[in-house]
Every structure is written in structure tokens, then in C-alpha cells.
Design an enzyme around this catalytic site. Structure first.
Site, PDB file in Angstrom:
ATOM      1  N   ASP A 109       0.833  -1.209   0.000  1.00 47.63           N
ATOM      2  CA  ASP A 109       0.000   0.000   0.000  1.00 47.63           C
ATOM      3  C   ASP A 109       0.872   1.266   0.000  1.00 47.63           C
ATOM      4  O   ASP A 109       1.986   1.263   0.519  1.00 47.63           O
ATOM      5  CB  ASP A 109      -0.907  -0.024   1.245  1.00 47.63           C
ATOM      6  CG  ASP A 109      -2.099   0.916   1.107  1.00 47.63           C
ATOM      7  OD1 ASP A 109      -2.363   1.396  -0.003  1.00 47.63           O
ATOM      8  OD2 ASP A 109      -2.756   1.174   2.129  1.00 47.63           O
TER       9      ASP A 109
ATOM     10  N   LEU B 213      10.167 -21.060  -5.359  1.00 50.18           N
ATOM     11  CA  LEU B 213       9.282 -20.112  -4.674  1.00 50.18           C
ATOM     12  C   LEU B 213       7.879 -20.121  -5.291  1.00 50.18           C
ATOM     13  O   LEU B 213       7.737 -20.042  -6.511  1.00 50.18           O
ATOM     14  CB  LEU B 213       9.885 -18.697  -4.801  1.00 50.18           C
ATOM     15  CG  LEU B 213       9.020 -17.526  -4.314  1.00 50.18           C
ATOM     16  CD1 LEU B 213       8.916 -17.519  -2.793  1.00 50.18           C
ATOM     17  CD2 LEU B 213       9.586 -16.193  -4.806  1.00 50.18           C
TER      18      LEU B 213
ATOM     19  N   HIS C 283       2.197   3.435  -9.092  1.00 51.00           N
ATOM     20  CA  HIS C 283       2.037   1.997  -9.363  1.00 51.00           C
ATOM     21  C   HIS C 283       3.224   1.464 -10.165  1.00 51.00           C
ATOM     22  O   HIS C 283       3.661   0.333  -9.946  1.00 51.00           O
ATOM     23  CB  HIS C 283       0.719   1.729 -10.094  1.00 51.00           C
ATOM     24  CG  HIS C 283      -0.490   2.121  -9.287  1.00 51.00           C
ATOM     25  ND1 HIS C 283      -0.651   1.746  -7.965  1.00 51.00           N
ATOM     26  CD2 HIS C 283      -1.581   2.862  -9.597  1.00 51.00           C
ATOM     27  CE1 HIS C 283      -1.791   2.252  -7.504  1.00 51.00           C
ATOM     28  NE2 HIS C 283      -2.372   2.931  -8.472  1.00 51.00           N
TER      29      HIS C 283
END
Ligand code: IPE
Ligand code: IPE
Ligand code: MG
Length: 261
Positions: A40, A151, A57
Site C-alpha cells: 500500500d 518459490l 504503481h
């Protein structure tokens, strides 16, 4: 000019040394298996610089890449990003359009590296309600990495925990009506099996950046016993060093699960 440049370089070197020092201080035997991040603060980061929210972003995307690398190199098993919530559709259309294009961009720039790193990419959320080009990119990520065994990298896109639970309940009720299960079969494990996160261990550590102390409809069922770490750092300012710091904090927590230690 020169002394300033030199001091930057020295500063970078110091940061690298500090990061290496922190990695060696992390206890390899007590790493969180699953780290979930609420990334955030992109909008506020951009606003502070007089830039459009979309620039935040774009800067945030670079940090997504940096932390994937750090998590992979540390040997973390599962990394989950909250990238777009079911509530984020309420944002201005140009911002939503930009966010929906990011996975298409990320596929072009990062798929090869993720394949080389043996990363398995999975999506949490209703992909089918994203624009068709976005959905295609998300599916291509999953398809091209599905046999990888390193991962596990989850992106929660068009994800909302309440909607995930409602959909689980509907499927369960349907399975009861069809006679596949009985009401007595409903257990925590059965519930897990109806969620997007089936087969993934619950998060051990949840990190939220930007100073907001809330969960915003993220993995409500799965974080029952997660350790929570909130930092004021805005996501585009977060880095590997901050990530290692959060893991170090986690390693100082005592997890009791309701019992007495
Ligand atoms: C997080 O940053 C990214 C998404 C929710 C998609 P924000 O865009 O929420 O940034 P702030 O909270 O407005 O600063
Ligand atoms: C949470 O951030 C969702 C994501 C990071 C994708 P928001 O910025 O949407 O959350 P609120 O509105 O501040 O709770
Ligand atoms: Mg926000």
C-alpha cells in the site's frame, strides 16, 4: 559534484553491507514459510512527488520485482502480494485500466527471469472478471510456471476475502445438496480446500506498508494466527533491507497459538 557522488556510492555500499549483515543475522531455521504483503501507499508516494497515481504503481512494480528476488534468494517458500482488491474497482477508470495493464507488462519483462528462478506463479481471486487481455497474461504466467518447484509466488488480483468465503460456502452447500459431503464433514481443513489458497500454508507473516493499520479484506480466514507487521514506509520506498528487517522482527515474536509457552 564529486564528493557528493562519492558519498552516495559509499552510502550504497554501507546499505549493501548492512543488508548482508542482516541476512547473516536472520536465523535460517526460523524463516517464515509464507510472507504475504499488502503493498500500500503507491498513490501517496506519487502525490508527494506531484506525479499521477499511475506513476506510483509503476514505481511499486519495481519493488515487487526487488522483493521477489530477495525472497527467492533467502529461500522463502511462499510470497503473496495483494495487488488488486475486489473494492479497488471503485477507483477512477484510468487508474483501474492502468492497474489491469500492469500484469501484461510484467509478463513481458519478468516471465523469463521467474522461469529461470524456478518460481511458480499463481493467482488468488476471480481472474475471469478482469479484462480479457489481463486474464490471458495471468493465465500465461500460471501455465508457463506450473511445473516449477521453487518459490510459490501468489498475486491476489480481484481478490476479496469475504467474496472468497461466500463462494466457498456456496460450493460447500452445493456439494452437500449433491450428496458429495455431509454437514458433519465440514471442518477447518475442508474449508481450506474450498479457498483460493488450498495447498498453500497460511501466512506466517503479513506486512502492510504505508502506515495503515488494517487488513482491507485480505485473507481473513488464513491470517488467524499470522504475525502482523505494519510499517510507515510507502510501498515504492520499501526495499530488500526493509523486508529483512520485517523478517528479523518476526523472529523475535513468540507464537503461542493460544497455549502457554
Ligand atoms: C496500493 O497503493 C496499490 C493498490 C491498491 C492497487 P494505493 O494505490 O492504495 O496507494 P495509496 O493508499 O492511495 O497511497
Ligand atoms: C489494499 O489497499 C489493497 C491492495 C493493496 C491491493 P487499499 O488502498 O485498497 O486499502 P484501503 O482502501 O486503504 O483500505
Ligand atoms: Mg491504498
Amino acid at each position: 559534484m564529486m564528493p557528493f557522488f562519492k558519498s552516495i556510492k559509499k552510502n550504497k555500499q554501507d546499505q549493501a553491507i548492512a543488508a548482508a549483515d542482516r541476512i547473516t543475522r536472520l536465523q535460517a531455521s526460523n524463516l517464515p514459510k509464507h510472507i504475504a504483503i499488502i503493498t500500500d501507499g503507491n498513490g501517496r508516494w506519487a502525490k508527494k512527488r506531484g506525479l499521477p497515481r499511475t506513476a506510483g504503481h509503476a514505481a511499486g512494480m519495481k519493488k515487487v520485482r526487488e522483493i521477489i528476488r530477495a525472497a527467492d534468494e533467502l529461500g522463502i517458500q511462499v510470497l503473496t502480494y495483494y495487488s488488486f482488491s475486489t473494492e479497488n474497482w471503485k477507483r477512477p477508470q484510468d487508474e483501474v485500466d492502468y492497474l489491469m495493464k500492469l500484469p501484461i507488462e510484467f509478463l513481458k519483462t519478468d516471465l523469463n527471469e521467474l522461469i529461470k528462478r524456478n518460481v511458480k506463479v499463481q493467482m488468488l481471486g476471480e481472474k475471469s472478471k478482469t479484462p480479457s487481455e489481463t486474464q490471458k497474461a495471468l493465465e500465461e504466467f500460471e501455465e508457463k510456471t506450473k511445473h516449477n518447484s521453487g518459490l510459490i509466488l501468489n498475486f491476489a488480483i480481484n481478490y476479496g476475502s469475504r467474496s472468497e468465503m461466500i463462494s466457498a460456502m456456496k460450493q460447500m452447500i452445493n456439494d452437500v445438496q449433491q450428496g458429495h459431503i455431509k454437514p458433519d464433514d465440514v471442518t477447518e481443513d475442508l474449508m481450506d480446500s474450498y479457498l483460493f489458497t488450498k495447498d498453500i500454508p497460511d501466512p506466517d507473516l503479513v506486512i502492510r506498508t504505508s502506515g495503515e493499520i488494517r487488513i482491507s479484506n485480505f485473507l481473513l480466514w488464513q491470517i488467524a494466527y499470522s504475525e502482523l507487521c505494519f510499517t510507515d514506509t510507502l510501498w515504492p520506498d520499501f526495499d530488500a533491507e526493509a523486508f529483512f528487517q520485517a523478517i528479523e522482527d518476526f523472529q523475535h515474536r513468540t507464537r503461542r497459538y493460544g497455549a502457554v509457552k
